[in-house]
Design an enzyme around this catalytic site. Structure first.
Site, PDB file in Angstrom:
ATOM      1  NE  ARG A  14      38.396  33.619  70.009  1.00  0.00           N
ATOM      2  CZ  ARG A  14      38.519  33.089  68.787  1.00  0.00           C
ATOM      3  NH1 ARG A  14      38.617  31.788  68.641  1.00  0.00           N
ATOM      4  NH2 ARG A  14      38.543  33.865  67.721  1.00  0.00           N
ATOM      5  CG  ASP A 100      44.716  36.436  64.641  1.00  0.00           C
ATOM      6  OD1 ASP A 100      45.014  36.209  63.447  1.00  0.00           O
ATOM      7  OD2 ASP A 100      43.675  35.999  65.175  1.00  0.00           O
ATOM      8  CD  GLU A 150      35.858  30.583  58.871  1.00  0.00           C
ATOM      9  OE1 GLU A 150      36.234  30.809  60.023  1.00  0.00           O
ATOM     10  OE2 GLU A 150      36.642  30.406  57.919  1.00  0.00           O
ATOM     11  CE1 TYR A 382      70.025  68.782  87.882  1.00  0.00           C
ATOM     12  CE2 TYR A 382      69.867  67.305  89.762  1.00  0.00           C
ATOM     13  CZ  TYR A 382      69.268  68.174  88.862  1.00  0.00           C
ATOM     14  OH  TYR A 382      67.928  68.417  88.959  1.00  0.00           O
TER      15      TYR A 382
HETATM   16  C1  UD1 Z   1      39.928  33.373  60.642  1.00  0.00           C
HETATM   17  C2  UD1 Z   1      39.428  32.665  59.378  1.00  0.00           C
HETATM   18  C3  UD1 Z   1      39.646  31.161  59.544  1.00  0.00           C
HETATM   19  C4  UD1 Z   1      41.110  30.886  59.812  1.00  0.00           C
HETATM   20  C5  UD1 Z   1      41.609  31.690  61.014  1.00  0.00           C
HETATM   21  C6  UD1 Z   1      43.106  31.570  61.133  1.00  0.00           C
HETATM   22  C7  UD1 Z   1      37.575  33.980  58.486  1.00  0.00           C
HETATM   23  C8  UD1 Z   1      36.121  34.078  58.312  1.00  0.00           C
HETATM   24  N1  UD1 Z   1      38.026  32.947  59.166  1.00  0.00           N
HETATM   25  O1  UD1 Z   1      39.113  32.935  61.712  1.00  0.00           O
HETATM   26  O2  UD1 Z   1      39.252  30.486  58.360  1.00  0.00           O
HETATM   27  O3  UD1 Z   1      41.312  29.504  60.034  1.00  0.00           O
HETATM   28  O4  UD1 Z   1      41.313  33.094  60.851  1.00  0.00           O
HETATM   29  O5  UD1 Z   1      43.589  32.194  62.290  1.00  0.00           O
HETATM   30  O6  UD1 Z   1      38.272  34.851  57.994  1.00  0.00           O
HETATM   31  N2  UD1 Z   1      38.989  41.094  62.023  1.00  0.00           N
HETATM   32  C9  UD1 Z   1      38.665  42.360  61.594  1.00  0.00           C
HETATM   33  N3  UD1 Z   1      37.358  42.692  61.453  1.00  0.00           N
HETATM   34  C10 UD1 Z   1      36.360  41.812  61.676  1.00  0.00           C
HETATM   35  C11 UD1 Z   1      36.698  40.506  62.111  1.00  0.00           C
HETATM   36  C12 UD1 Z   1      38.025  40.175  62.269  1.00  0.00           C
HETATM   37  O7  UD1 Z   1      39.534  43.196  61.373  1.00  0.00           O
HETATM   38  O8  UD1 Z   1      35.200  42.186  61.501  1.00  0.00           O
HETATM   39  C13 UD1 Z   1      40.421  40.752  62.223  1.00  0.00           C
HETATM   40  C14 UD1 Z   1      40.735  40.359  63.636  1.00  0.00           C
HETATM   41  O9  UD1 Z   1      41.113  41.503  64.397  1.00  0.00           O
HETATM   42  C15 UD1 Z   1      41.874  39.376  63.467  1.00  0.00           C
HETATM   43  C16 UD1 Z   1      41.637  38.788  62.090  1.00  0.00           C
HETATM   44  O10 UD1 Z   1      40.734  39.646  61.428  1.00  0.00           O
HETATM   45  O11 UD1 Z   1      43.134  40.010  63.513  1.00  0.00           O
HETATM   46  C17 UD1 Z   1      41.051  37.388  62.169  1.00  0.00           C
HETATM   47  O12 UD1 Z   1      39.844  37.443  62.889  1.00  0.00           O
HETATM   48  P1  UD1 Z   1      39.429  36.305  63.913  1.00  0.00           P
HETATM   49  O13 UD1 Z   1      38.120  36.685  64.497  1.00  0.00           O
HETATM   50  O14 UD1 Z   1      40.530  35.990  64.824  1.00  0.00           O
HETATM   51  O15 UD1 Z   1      39.183  35.114  62.879  1.00  0.00           O
HETATM   52  P2  UD1 Z   1      39.130  33.571  63.211  1.00  0.00           P
HETATM   53  O16 UD1 Z   1      37.852  33.245  63.832  1.00  0.00           O
HETATM   54  O17 UD1 Z   1      40.371  33.175  63.924  1.00  0.00           O
HETATM   55 CA    CA Z   2      42.150  34.287  64.778  1.00  0.00          CA
END
Ligand code: UD1
Ligand code: CA
Length: 451
Positions: A14, A100, A150, A382
Site C-alpha cells: 500500500r 510498522d 482479522e 587549499y
Molecule cells: C497486523 C495484524 C492486525 C493488527 C495490525 C496492526 C496479523 C495477522 N494482523 O495486520 O491484527 O491490527 O497488524 O497494525 O498479524 N510482516 C512480515 N512478514 C509477513 C507479513 C508481515 O514480516 O509475512 C511484517 C510487515 O512487514 C509489517 C508487520 O509484519 O511490518 C505487519 O504486517 P502487515 O501486513 O502490515 O499486517 P496488518 O495487515 O496491518
Molecule cells: Ca500494518
C-alpha cells in the site's frame, strides 16, 4: 532477558514504493530505526529483525546493531516470527513487534512488560472510533480476551468492535516456540497469523491478558503514505511537547522541527523556523533565532544562534553566532566567542573570547584565546591539491582583509596589518605588513574629475 522480534519482511504494497515499508521516514528517521531506538530505551537487550522484502535496505541501514532472520517467501506474521529461531531456548519474555509501529514509546513498552508479569501472553490494544482494517479484539462475557479476528475474517458483529490489535505482543519465550508449530493458514488470506496464538495459549490453559493503550494515535500501524504523514505529525508534536515540558519555550511549536535526539536545557527559547537533525544538545538559557539549522551539534549555556547553519560542531558557553554564519566539519568553539555575520568556519578551533565578527573564512585552523579578526579575513588553506593548517597564537590581532596562506604560524600577540598577504610565519609579539606602499599624486583627483 528481554528479547524482541521485529517483523519487517512484508512488501508494504500500500506504500506504492520501491523502498521497503519500514525504511520509509517518519519525522526524522526510518520507521525501523524508531522501533529499534524505542526497544533499546525500554531495555530490550536482544533484537532480531525479520527481513525479506528489501532485506538489504534494512541490513545496510541498521548494520550489526541487530540480528537478522530471513523470511522468504512471506507467508504471514506468524510465519515471520517462526524465522527468528535464534531465540529458541532463551528464557524470559519476548516482545513481538510489527515493524510498522514507529510511535510506540519506550514507556509504553516498559508498561507492557510489567503487564506481562501476570500472564503468558499479553497483547497491546487500543480503542478507535473507526477501527479501520485493524484486527478486532473479541472478549468473552467476563471481559477476558478470547481471540483476535482479522478484518478480512470478521463477521458483521465482529466488524462493529472498536477495540483493535496494535500488533505488539509480549510472550513467554519458551511457550512461544512450543506453540508456534500449531499455527495454520486456514483463513481468508491463507497466511499464518501470529494473532492466532491467543486462542492457542488459551486452549492450553495459559493466561492471556491485554493492556489497553490510552493514546490510540501512538498505536498507528503505518500502511500507506497518508498514515506516514499522520505518524510524522504525531511524532513532531510529541517531541516538541516533551521539550516544552522540560522547561523550554517554543514560540511556535507548529513551525519548529526538533529531532527525536534533541536535548535542550531550561529557559532556552526556540524561535519558529528552526530545524534540528541528528543528535543536538543545547544548554540552558540559549536563544535560537529563526532560520537556524543544526545537525549533530553540542551547544553550551547562554548562547545565541541567529539564522545560521551548524553541523558536526561543538560550542562552549556564552557564544553568539550569526546572523548567517556557517560552521561545519568538526569545529570547536570555546566560551565567550563571538562569531558575527557571514563567517564560515571549517574544521577549526577558536579559543576563549576570540572575536570574528564579519565576512571571514577560517578553515583548518587552530586559533588561540582573545584573538581578534577584522573584516574579510581569509585563511588560504587549499592549493588545489592539498589542504594546509593555520595556527594563530593567543592575543593576535588580524587586520581587515588579510589573507593568511597556509601552512603558516602566527605568534602570540602578533599584529597583521590590514590588507596583508601573509605567507611566512610571524613570531610572538611581532608585526607583519605585506602590502605595496601607498603612493600619493598631488592634485590628481581634481584634475581627473575636471577632465
Ligand atoms: C497486523 C495484524 C492486525 C493488527 C495490525 C496492526 C496479523 C495477522 N494482523 O495486520 O491484527 O491490527 O497488524 O497494525 O498479524 N510482516 C512480515 N512478514 C509477513 C507479513 C508481515 O514480516 O509475512 C511484517 C510487515 O512487514 C509489517 C508487520 O509484519 O511490518 C505487519 O504486517 P502487515 O501486513 O502490515 O499486517 P496488518 O495487515 O496491518
Ligand atoms: Ca500494518
Amino acid at each position: 532477558m528481554k528479547s524482541a522480534i521485529v517483523m519487517a519482511a512484508g512488501k508494504g504494497t500500500r506504500m506504492k514504493s520501491e523502498k521497503t515499508k519500514t525504511m520509509h521516514q517518519v519525522f526524522d528517521k526510518p520507521m525501523i530505526e524508531h522501533v529499534y531506538d524505542n526497544l533499546k530505551k525500554a531495555g530490550v537487550a536482544h533484537i532480531v529483525v525479520v527481513v525479506g522484502h528489501g532485506a538489504e535496505q534494512i541490513q545496510n541501514y541498521l548494520k550489526d546493531k541487530v540480528e537478522y532472520a530471513m523470511q522468504m517467501p512471506q507467508l504471514g506474521t506468524g510465519h515471520a516470527v517462526m524465522q527468528a529461531e535464534c531465540l529458541k531456548g532463551e528464557t524470559g519474555k519476548t516482545i513481538i513487534f510489527n515493524g510498522d509501529c514507529p510511535l510506540v514509546q519506550p514507556e509504553t513498552i516498559e508498561k507492557l512488560f510489567e503487564k506481562a508479569q501476570d500472564a503468558q501472553f499479553t497483547l497491546l490494544t487500543t480503542v478507535l472510533d473507526d477501527a479501520l482494517k485493524y484486527g478486532r479484539i473479541i472478549r468473552d462475557e467476563h471481559d477476558n480476551v478470547e481471540k483476535i479476528v482479522e478484518f478480512k475474517d470478521c463477521n458483521e458483529e465482529e466488524l462493529q468492535v472498536k477495540e483493535i490489535n496494535v500488533g505488539i505482543y509480549c510472550v513467554d519465550n519458551e511457550l512461544l516456540w512450543k506453540y508456534l508449530p500449531e499455527l495454520t493458514n486456514d483463513n481468508a488470506q491463507k497466511e499464518y497469523y501470529i494473532t492466532d496464538l491467543v486462542e492457542i495459549f488459551k486452549k492450553h490453559g495459559h493466561t492471556v491478558n491485554a493492556m489497553v493503550a490510552s493514546d490510540p494515535d501512538e498505536m498507528i500501524g503505518v500502511n500507506d503514505r497518508v498514515m506516514l504523514e499522520e505518524a510524522t505529525c504525531w511524532l513532531k508534536r510529541h517531541v516538541n511537547r516533551q521539550i516544552m515540558n522540560q522547561g523550554v519555550t517554543l514560540i511556535d511549536s507548529e513551525h519548529t522541527y526538533l529531532s527525536t535526539d534533541t536535548v535542550i536545557g531550561e529557559d532556552s527559547v526556540i524561535y519558529p523556523n528552526v530545524y534540528m537533525e541528528g543528535h543536538v544538545t543545547i544548554g540552558k538559557n540559549c536563544t535560537i533565532l529563526p532560520g537556524t539549522y543544526l545537525k549533530n551539534v553540542v551547544i553550551g549555556d547562554g548562547c545565541t544562534i541567529d539564522s545560521s547553519r551548524l553541523t558536526d560542531t561543538k560550542v562552549g558557553n556564552d557564544v553568539t553566532i550569526g546572523p548567517n554564519s556557517h560552521l561545519r566539519n568538526g569545529c570547536e568553539i570555546a566560551d565567550k566567542v563571538r562569531i558575527g555575520n557571514f563567517v564560515e568556519l571549517k574544521n577549526s578551533k577558536l579559543g576563549y573570547n576570540t572575536k570574528c565578527a564579519h565576512l571571514t573564512y577560517i578553515g583548518d585552523s587552530t586559533v588561540g584565546e582573545k584573538v581578534n579578526f577584522g573584516c574579510g579575513v581569509v585563511t588560504v588553506n587549499y592549493d588545489g591539491k592539498n589542504k594546509f593548517r593555520t595556527e594563530i597564537g593567543d592575543g593576535a590581532f588580524i587586520g581587515s582583509n588579510v589573507n593568511i596562506i597556509a601552512p603558516v604560524k602566527i605568534g602570540k600577540n602578533a599584529l597583521l596589518a590590514a590588507g596583508s598577504t601573509i605567507n611566512h610565519d610571524v613570531e610572538d609579539g611581532d608585526m607583519a605588513i605585506a602590502r605595496p606602499r601607498q603612493e600619493v599624486k598631488k592634485g590628481f583627483g581634481d584634475k581627473y574629475k575636471n577632465k
